[in-house]
Design a protein around this motif. Structure first.
Motif, PDB file in Angstrom:
ATOM      1  N   MET A  42       0.828  -1.208   0.000  1.00  0.00           N
ATOM      2  CA  MET A  42       0.000   0.000   0.000  1.00  0.00           C
ATOM      3  C   MET A  42       0.860   1.255   0.000  1.00  0.00           C
ATOM      4  O   MET A  42       0.584   2.222  -0.711  1.00  0.00           O
ATOM      5  CB  MET A  42      -0.920  -0.001   1.224  1.00  0.00           C
ATOM      6  N   ASN A  43       1.926   1.233   0.786  1.00  0.00           N
ATOM      7  CA  ASN A  43       2.787   2.411   0.854  1.00  0.00           C
ATOM      8  C   ASN A  43       3.683   2.545  -0.372  1.00  0.00           C
ATOM      9  O   ASN A  43       4.045   3.656  -0.761  1.00  0.00           O
ATOM     10  CB  ASN A  43       3.606   2.385   2.148  1.00  0.00           C
ATOM     11  N   ASP A  63       4.672   6.534  -0.318  1.00  0.00           N
ATOM     12  CA  ASP A  63       4.798   7.135   1.008  1.00  0.00           C
ATOM     13  C   ASP A  63       5.958   6.483   1.772  1.00  0.00           C
ATOM     14  O   ASP A  63       5.761   5.581   2.580  1.00  0.00           O
ATOM     15  CB  ASP A  63       3.485   6.972   1.774  1.00  0.00           C
ATOM     16  N   LEU A 122      -8.677   0.869   0.899  1.00  0.00           N
ATOM     17  CA  LEU A 122      -7.728   0.486  -0.149  1.00  0.00           C
ATOM     18  C   LEU A 122      -7.163  -0.901   0.132  1.00  0.00           C
ATOM     19  O   LEU A 122      -6.884  -1.671  -0.790  1.00  0.00           O
ATOM     20  CB  LEU A 122      -6.595   1.518  -0.222  1.00  0.00           C
ATOM     21  N   ARG A 161       5.800   6.877   5.803  1.00  0.00           N
ATOM     22  CA  ARG A 161       4.970   5.903   6.501  1.00  0.00           C
ATOM     23  C   ARG A 161       5.552   4.493   6.395  1.00  0.00           C
ATOM     24  O   ARG A 161       5.480   3.698   7.327  1.00  0.00           O
ATOM     25  CB  ARG A 161       3.544   5.933   5.946  1.00  0.00           C
ATOM     26  N   LYS A 202       1.380   4.222  -2.832  1.00  0.00           N
ATOM     27  CA  LYS A 202       1.177   5.643  -2.492  1.00  0.00           C
ATOM     28  C   LYS A 202       2.465   6.455  -2.615  1.00  0.00           C
ATOM     29  O   LYS A 202       2.430   7.686  -2.596  1.00  0.00           O
ATOM     30  CB  LYS A 202       0.659   5.762  -1.056  1.00  0.00           C
TER      31      LYS A 202
END
Length: 307
Positions: free
Chosen positions: A179-180, A185, A239, A188, A183
């Motif tokens: 997920m990161n 990110d 998500l 995070r 993104k």
């Protein structure tokens, strides 16, 4: 991972296999699987020094299969040792969903003779989750995640726990990393690294992080502690649900995908260990809980709810 086909034999003893671990290239019978499961959990604990003798460990127990298996396995491997377990169950206030799992959490704690503490969003913050999300622009899982983390930390501190153990498994961890990635990110993403202790924050540990979700379910079934709960009604709005489906498909086509995703992140972590320093946490000016800045996310969300 898949259940063993009829006639498939254990790679270690030639008894009937109950599981085929394609990503490891082996099949295991019930006895060897249970021993292997607990052994791999202990390896994770020892490798990261998650639990030390003499510690009191708060275990987050929702009543689902992962947290139930975690409490059961920890009770088995630390039986007779100087480690005290206490179960902490959070009642978020989700109508038609949480009541059954709380009963399951109470049942496993009672079966193991382990103290259990139940905390609720309503008692801690004045609202059930169902009330928080009505008309809110903030996603339900954001509310749940923020207030659940805060509730568990508060409860663990009140109980005098040295660590807080959660039932996050290999699937959860690989999904979070992916997920990161999606993104972009990195900030995070790097929070997944082991952290040094900070005042007011009970260190979190994940003893099941190297074990696949389906193997945890099988472990629970074989030990007679499996409880089939319904999926959270808010889960499909996140998500994570789409990433989970994608990762499951990749794992089916290419066994070991989740494991390689985590190992790849660990290599990235090692490369950037010095470049991403851990933030110093302050005390929230309103509730005193650890936070970045002057106000914690829980108090920020509560402020919106109260208008």
């Amino acid at each position: 991972m898949r259940l063993a086909e009829e006639g498939m034999l254990c790679s270690l003893c030639r008894k009937r296999a109950v599981i085929s671990q394609r990503y490891l290239g082996r099949q295991l019978c019930q006895d060897h699987f249970v021993r292997d499961f607990e052994g791999r959990m202990v390896q994770s604990i020892e490798r990261s020094r998650m639990i030390e003798e003499g510690e009191r460990i708060a275990v987050a127990v929702s009543g689902g299969k992962d947290s139930t298996a975690l409490l059961f396995a920890l009770a088995r491997v630390f039986a007779g040792r100087e480690v005290e377990l206490v179960a902490v169950t959070v009642d978020e206030g989700i109508a038609g969903y949480r009541d059954d799992t709380i009963l399951a959490a109470e049942r496993i704690a009672r079966q193991l003779g382990i103290e259990q503490v139940i905390v609720s969003f309503r008692e801690e913050y004045g609202y059930d989750l169902d009330e928080m999300v009505v008309g809110s622009e903030v996603a339900p899982c954001t509310h749940c995640g923020v207030f659940r983390k805060s509730s568990l930390n508060r409860a663990a501190k009140r109980l005098g726990a040295a660590k807080l153990a959660t039932g996050h498994n290999q699937d959860d961890e690989a999904q979070s990393v992916m997920m990161n990635y999606l993104k972009g990110d990195m900030e995070r993403l790097m929070r997944f690294r082991p952290r040094r202790e900070q005042p007011g924050l009970v260190p979190r540990i994940k003893p099941l992080r190297d074990l696949p979700e389906k193997e945890i379910a099988l472990y629970a079934i074989l030990n007679g502690i499996y409880f089939e709960s319904r999926e959270c009604p808010y889960a499909q709005l996140a998500l994570r649900a789409d990433v989970r489906d994608m990762m499951n498909r990749m794992e089916s086509l290419f066994p070991g995908t989740r494991q390689r995703t985590l190992r790849g992140f660990e290599r990235i972590e090692a490369l950037y260990k010095e470049g991403w320093g851990q933030m110093e946490l302050a005390e929230c000016r309103e509730c005193g809980e650890p936070c970045v800045g002057e106000r914690c996310k829980a108090c920020e969300l509560l402020g919106r709810l109260r208008g």
